[in-house]
Design a protein around this motif. Sequence first.
Motif, PDB file in Angstrom:
ATOM      1  N   ASP A  55       0.806  -1.218   0.000  1.00 50.00           N
ATOM      2  CA  ASP A  55       0.000   0.000   0.000  1.00 50.00           C
ATOM      3  C   ASP A  55       0.844   1.275   0.000  1.00 50.00           C
ATOM      4  O   ASP A  55       0.277   2.376  -0.020  1.00 50.00           O
ATOM      5  N   ARG A  60       2.498   0.840  -5.156  1.00 53.34           N
ATOM      6  CA  ARG A  60       1.158   0.927  -5.745  1.00 53.34           C
ATOM      7  C   ARG A  60       1.211   1.580  -7.125  1.00 53.34           C
ATOM      8  O   ARG A  60       0.580   1.105  -8.077  1.00 53.34           O
ATOM      9  N   GLU A  76      -4.393  -4.046  -2.667  1.00 51.32           N
ATOM     10  CA  GLU A  76      -3.344  -3.617  -1.750  1.00 51.32           C
ATOM     11  C   GLU A  76      -3.295  -4.520  -0.520  1.00 51.32           C
ATOM     12  O   GLU A  76      -4.324  -5.002  -0.046  1.00 51.32           O
TER      13      GLU A  76
END
Length: 208
Positions: A55, A60, A76
């Motif tokens: 995350d 990401r 995530e």
Amino acid sequence: MTRLIIWRHGNTDWNAEGRVQGQTDVPLNALGRSQAATAAPLLAGLEPAALYASDLLRARHTADALAALTELPVTEDARLRERHYGQFQGLTNPEIAERHPEAYARWTGGDPDVGAEVERNDHVGKRVGEALREIAERHPGAVVVVATHGGAARQGFGDMLSWPSAVMAAIRPLQNCHWTEIVESPRGWQLRAHNVGPWPEKAIPAPV
């Protein structure tokens, strides 16, 4: 045969400056975004069935480059975060050596208990390995790409392969936007490839 592609994020300004990132949420820089865009078509060619990411922004956003080509959603998982480097985060190696000399000596000497609020490598391997096992169980027989971090990747696949710390210390860190592939066989998880990427190996950056 289940295949996990464990992909390190692209370059950040802190990578370029040699600063320990750990779990500090540093975004990709222009080079990192370019690296992700270059690597993504190669990974898309593997026809992944699912896409996961730490995350933290740098992982990401690396995953997002592949998601844009494959139209896969990015799931995530905070367990895929980099090692928490405690009081080392944001510092360069010379700064760590000056401010935390005893902890720095333990770190560079391979001591599993660094101190200075640095997460133990065996703890990193356990949490990342746990996440990787759960991901693999959700997608049996499929190719899955997992965007994470250099240290997290190494400790995580090491946990999957049941490698001791001495073996892990001998494995070179992933370059930015390179990946490790492990596969599930009748004999368990096996390493298929390491430090694979779209350009030849040059310098090895810090894996954090």
